[in-house]
Every structure is written in structure tokens, then in C-alpha cells.
Scaffold this motif. Structure first.
Motif, short mmCIF file in Angstrom:
data_model
loop_
_atom_site.label_atom_id
_atom_site.label_comp_id
_atom_site.label_asym_id
_atom_site.label_seq_id
_atom_site.Cartn_x
_atom_site.Cartn_y
_atom_site.Cartn_z
N ILE A 241 37.31 -56.60 119.54
CA ILE A 241 36.10 -56.29 118.77
C ILE A 241 36.32 -56.84 117.37
CG2 ILE A 241 34.57 -54.46 117.93
CD1 ILE A 241 34.71 -54.38 120.94
N ASP A 243 35.81 -57.48 113.42
CA ASP A 243 35.25 -56.75 112.28
C ASP A 243 34.25 -57.66 111.56
OD1 ASP A 243 36.70 -58.33 110.39
OD2 ASP A 243 38.44 -56.99 110.53
N GLU A 244 33.60 -57.07 110.59
CA GLU A 244 32.51 -57.77 109.88
C GLU A 244 32.97 -59.11 109.28
OE1 GLU A 244 30.61 -56.59 105.74
OE2 GLU A 244 30.94 -54.90 107.07
N GLY A 451 30.20 -56.34 118.77
CA GLY A 451 31.35 -56.84 118.02
C GLY A 451 32.20 -57.81 118.82
#
Ligand code: GLY
Ligand code: MN
Ligand code: MN
Length: 514
Positions: A241, A243-244, A451
Motif C-alpha cells: 500500500i 503512502d501519499e 493505495g
């Protein structure tokens, strides 16, 4: 020994052969002169990088999985290309993820998670993490001008302990302290020793250091192998997943890749005119990758006609011919080391023939079907299954399958895979085939989650020598590959700026060629 004797083939040891070429003088006068009269180095520290907080959160997650254990993550050494010439350095991806460091940082560095009281470590984690590396040597040192691998005179300025610490928010220490840091108190847990887990096969020197410590302290090596593997798996799964900031990095890589594809279309006339037109295509893309990004994320596949049916055609020394399809599979890795992975297949002359368009549209329909199920809550394996269903049906409708689509899709069948033997999707990130050590239940059998970033890349490959298909189809290879971000409500095609339909590609080519 005279110089002549020293250089005679019989007496000069092999490890002294570098001296065969000219070397800097060794006189005190020269050393003193080299050490003097340089402007004072700046002591200004770099600003804290945006990635520092993201990387701290990534480390905290790994820390939570291994309380009370020492974790050792090497960046890896420089790798020899030939003789004394190295490849450009790229750190191991687990190291890059956990430090947030991109570009060529930092050969031989090792990130060590030192266990402390639970919850008393960095950011309330279970570890204090230190980066051991070889800092910039002063201009008064011999290393400055003598060391071709690490000296500033040779490779340019490198970080100091303080500058790297300020930029990445990491505790830093000199590499000379690594051995003690890795081995102190280490040993068989049953005898009160501290357990070490190592990311193996990245830096053989660090492997040897840990192995020697284990042997000396009665640690079971077989059991240790298992523990090390668990760490590699955890580090791989930690990247499933994004992250931003990782998504931001991937967006930039994909955008640069789109620009690279546009460069290729502009270079097509030159490619057609050249005896190795595929190389013209490859280098047009590479120019974008190197000028705007860090590198290619993998070797470009620039494949025209039958070469496009060779899945990993990277020799790229064929011609680019009017009337044929060109398959370009390429991705820019940006300075953060995240890569795109995009494929488009288009007609060299800008117009699909009827048979090319028909084959293309089967692949496109398969890709569209895969996009439909690439949403939260569905299984990763369903993406491939959806694509295969449409592909098999398209081949059946064309009369190419020796059995029905239903039989081909059954466990006893598989006939459609003759023309599409690879998978439809893989995770994408720091590695083009990202998260490769993740467990099956978290990868192929996983439920898709927001994500995740993965490719959708069905294809059809009709080889010139394939007697199971009509002659008009032979020598056509097609793949459409997009990079997909899973969102809360569905998905976003990160590479949507590149057209995917027959009409869209033709219009795009016409516009760029005008
Ligand atoms: N370019 C490698 C892949 O598509 O997986
Ligand atoms: Mn791919
Ligand atoms: Mn690809």
C-alpha cells in the motif's frame, strides 16, 4: 626494487596492477600541497526533506513487527561493470523505502534498527535507527584525491554525517562503527544474546559480518536464514500500500514516461530511416528518462513487427518498418527511484490495418475488463481472470482457438495462453515488479485495497513461425499496459494521458507528427 623490476610481469602482484597506469605522486610535498588552499567548506545544513516523516512512519511499522530484535538493512555496494569501472549506484529498494533516500545514496551504507524498551524508540517505536555510512572525507585527507570510488575529487561532494542527518531525519554514524553496532551483544537468544535479522544478498561484506557473529555465538544458521527471509518478506509487504508521497512519486514518473512516449513519436521518421530504428526509439525515450528522471526503471522494449512477439526483446537492434506495429514498453524512474511501467503499441505509419486493429481491439477489451474489476474489495487474481475471459472469447470469435473459450478457460485447457503467456498485473513502485517477496495471500490472493498501484497489461503475441494462426496475423505483437492506482471508490489510470484506443492513438500520432 627498481620501477622496472616492479613492473615486470613476473614480479608485479595482480592486486598492484592499477599501478601500471599513472598514479598521483606520493611525496610529502604533493600531499601537503593537495591538502592546502581550498575554500572553507560550507557548514550550512540542508533542509529536512519531505520524505523524512514518511520514511519515519515506514520504519515505525517495521519496528512494530520485530520488537527486541536488531534489524540490518544494507544499501549494497558499488557493482563492477568491468575492471575498475562501476555501474551507476542504485540502493537496494528496501533500504530506499526505509530511509527515503533516492538518487545514488549511498554505497555501502547500512541502516540498523537497534531494539530498545518497547515504545521508547524513535517516534514511540521499538527501535532507535541509525544510518552507518562513509561520510565525505575532508580535503586534507588522501581519500579526497586518491580514492576513485569515494573521493570528492573523483565522484563529487558526498554527504557529511550532519548533512545527511538533517536532510533525512536519521541518526547517522561513521561506517567504521558498523561492525561493533552489528555484533555487540548479538547471539543465541536462549543464551541471552540479541537476535539479528539481516536483509541478505545485498552486501556480501555485511552478510559475512553477521554470519561470522552468528557462528561465533552459537546461533543456528538454518533458523537464521528463515528469520532473515521473514524480514525480507515484511519489507516487501510494507510496500503493498503506497503512502501519499509514494503516489506523488509514481505520478511524476508516469508523467515523465508519457513525455518520453511523445518523444518517440516525434522520432519515428528518424527511426524508419535508420538501419537500427528500434535503437532510435529506445534512445529517444532514454533521453527523457535521463534528462528529467534518474534512469530507466528497466530496460526499454522497443520492438517492431515480429520482435514485438518476443516478450523481453531488449536487444532493440531491428528496423522500424512502415506497415508494421511498434510495441514500446518503457518507464522512467525518477530521482526518488519510483518507476512507471507503460506499454503502447501503435502503427509505424500512423494507421492501423484492419487485421492489426482487430487484434488490438481484443487486447483493449481485455484491458477494459480488467479495469472494471480492479477496485477495492475484489481479489487481485480476478483482474487477470477478467482479462483472460475477454481474450479467450475474442480469439474464439475469430476462429483461432482449437476449442471453445469455455474449455480454454477451464483448468484442463489454457489454449488461449499460447498467445498471452504472461500475467496481467504486477505491483509497481520502487521496483518495476514491486513487492515481489510478499506472501501469496497478500499478493495474488489478496483483496484489492486503496493505495495499491499495479499494472494492467494484457497482450497478444502472434509469432512469425506460428502455424496455428492465419498468415496475415503472423508477426504481430500487441500489449497495452497502464499503471493503476486503487482509490476508495474504484481506480485511477495514472497513464491515461496516453491514448489507448485505435482512433485515439491514430489522432495522437497525427498531432505529434504534424
Ligand atoms: N516491463 C516489464 C513488465 O511489463 O512487466
Ligand atoms: Mn509490467
Ligand atoms: Mn512493461
Amino acid at each position: 626494487m627498481t620501477t622496472e623490476n616492479k613492473n615486470s610481469a613476473s614480479e608485479q602482484p595482480l592486486d598492484d596492477r592499477a599501478a601500471t597506469r599513472s598514479v598521483p605522486p606520493e611525496s610529502d610535498a604533493f600531499s601537503q600541497f593537495m591538502a592546502s588552499n581550498w575554500a572553507a567548506p560550507s557548514h550550512e545544513l540542508p533542509a529536512r526533506a519531505k520524505v523524512a516523516d514518511f520514511a519515519a512512519a515506514r520504519r515505525a511499522k517495521i519496528s512494530s513487527l520485530f520488537p527486541g530484535e536488531r534489524l540490518v538493512l544494507p544499501a549494497g555496494p558499488l557493482k563492477v561493470r568491468s575492471n575498475d569501472c562501476d555501474y551507476r549506484f542504485r540502493p537496494h529498494s528496501a533500504f530506499a523505502h526505509q530511509t527515503g533516500m533516492g538518487l545514488d545514496h549511498e554505497p555501502d551504507a547500512v541502516l540498523v534498527f537497534e531494539p530498545v524498551e518497547e515504545g521508547q524508540g524513535d517516534h514511540g517505536s521499538n527501535h532507535e535507527v541509525t544510518l552507518y555510512f562513509r561520510p565525505l572525507a575532508g580535503r586534507d585527507s588522501k581519500m579526497f584525491y586518491m580514492d576513485a570510488r569515494y573521493g570528492e575529487f573523483w565522484v563529487g561532494p558526498r554527504p557529511t554525517l550532519a548533512s545527511l542527518s538533517a536532510e533525512y531525519g536519521l541518526r547517522t554514524a561513521d561506517l567504521s562503527e558498523l561492525e561493533v553496532a552489528i555484533t555487540k551483544n548479538a547471539g543465541n537468544q536462549a543464551l541471552g544474546g540479541l537476535r539479528i535479522r539481516l536483509v541478505r544478498d545485498v552486501d556480501l561484506n555485511v552478510d559475512a559480518l553477521v554470519d561470522t557473529s552468528r557462528i561465533n555465538t552459537a546461533v543456528d544458521l538454518e533458523e537464521s536464514d528463515k528469520l532473515d527471509s521473514e524480514l525480507a518478506v515484511a519489507l516487501s509487504e510494507a510496500r503493498l500500500i503506497k503512502d501519499e508521497l509514494e503516489v506523488e512519486n509514481l505520478r511524476r514518473s508516469v508523467d515523465l514516461t508519457v513525455e518520453g512516449f511523445e518523444e518517440v513519436i516525434r522520432a519515428l521518421p528518424a527511426a524508419v530511416a535508420h538501419r537500427r530504428g528500434e535503437r532510435v526509439v529506445e534512445t529517444a525515450f532514454f533521453s527523457k528518462a535521463r534528462t528529467e528522471g534518474n534512469e530507466l526503471g528497466y530496460d526499454t522494449i522497443a520492438a517492431c513487427g515480429n520482435n514485438a512477439t518476443i516478450l523481453h526483446w531488449i536487444r532493440n537492434n531491428g528496423t522500424v518498418d512502415e506497415g508494421k506495429l511498434l510495441l514500446l514498453d518503457a518507464g522512467v524512474e525518477d530521482d526518488t527511484l519510483y518507476t512507471a511501467d507503460v506499454t503502447r503499441t501503435f502503427p509505424v505509419n500512423g494507421k492501423f490495418s484492419e487485421v492489426q486493429a482487430r487484434a488490438y481491439n481484443i487486447v483493449l477489451a481485455a484491458a477494459d475488463a480488467a479495469f472494471e474489476v480492479a477496485v477495492p474489495g475484489r481479489k487481485f487474481r480476478e483482474v487477470h481472470e477478467a482479462a483472460m475471459k475477454v481474450l479467450a472469447k475474442g480469439l474464439e470469435d475469430w476462429g483461432l482457438l482449437p476449442v471453445s473459450a469455455e474449455v480454454a478457460l477451464s483448468a484442463e485447457g489454457g489454449q488461449h495462453r499460447r498467445w498471452m503467456p504472461h500475467g496481467t498485473s504486477h505491483h509497481l513502485g520502487l521496483d518495476v515488479h514491486d513487492c515481489a517477496q510478499a506472501k501469496k495471500e497478500l499478493y495474488i490472493d489478496a483483496v484489492i485495497e486503496p493505495g495499491m498501484v499495479f499494472t494492467i497489461e494484457p497482450g497478444l503475441y502472434f509469432k512469425e513461425e506460428d502455424l496455428a494462426i492465419p498468415a496475415e496475423l503472423r508477426g504481430i505483437g500487441i500489449r497495452i499496459e497502464d499503471d493503476v492506482l486503487i482509490t476508495e471508490s474504484g481506480n485511477e489510470n495514472l497513464s491515461a494521458a496516453l491514448p489507448r484506443t485505435v482512433e485515439g492513438l491514430e489522432a495522437w500520432m497525427a498531432e505529434l507528427s504534424a
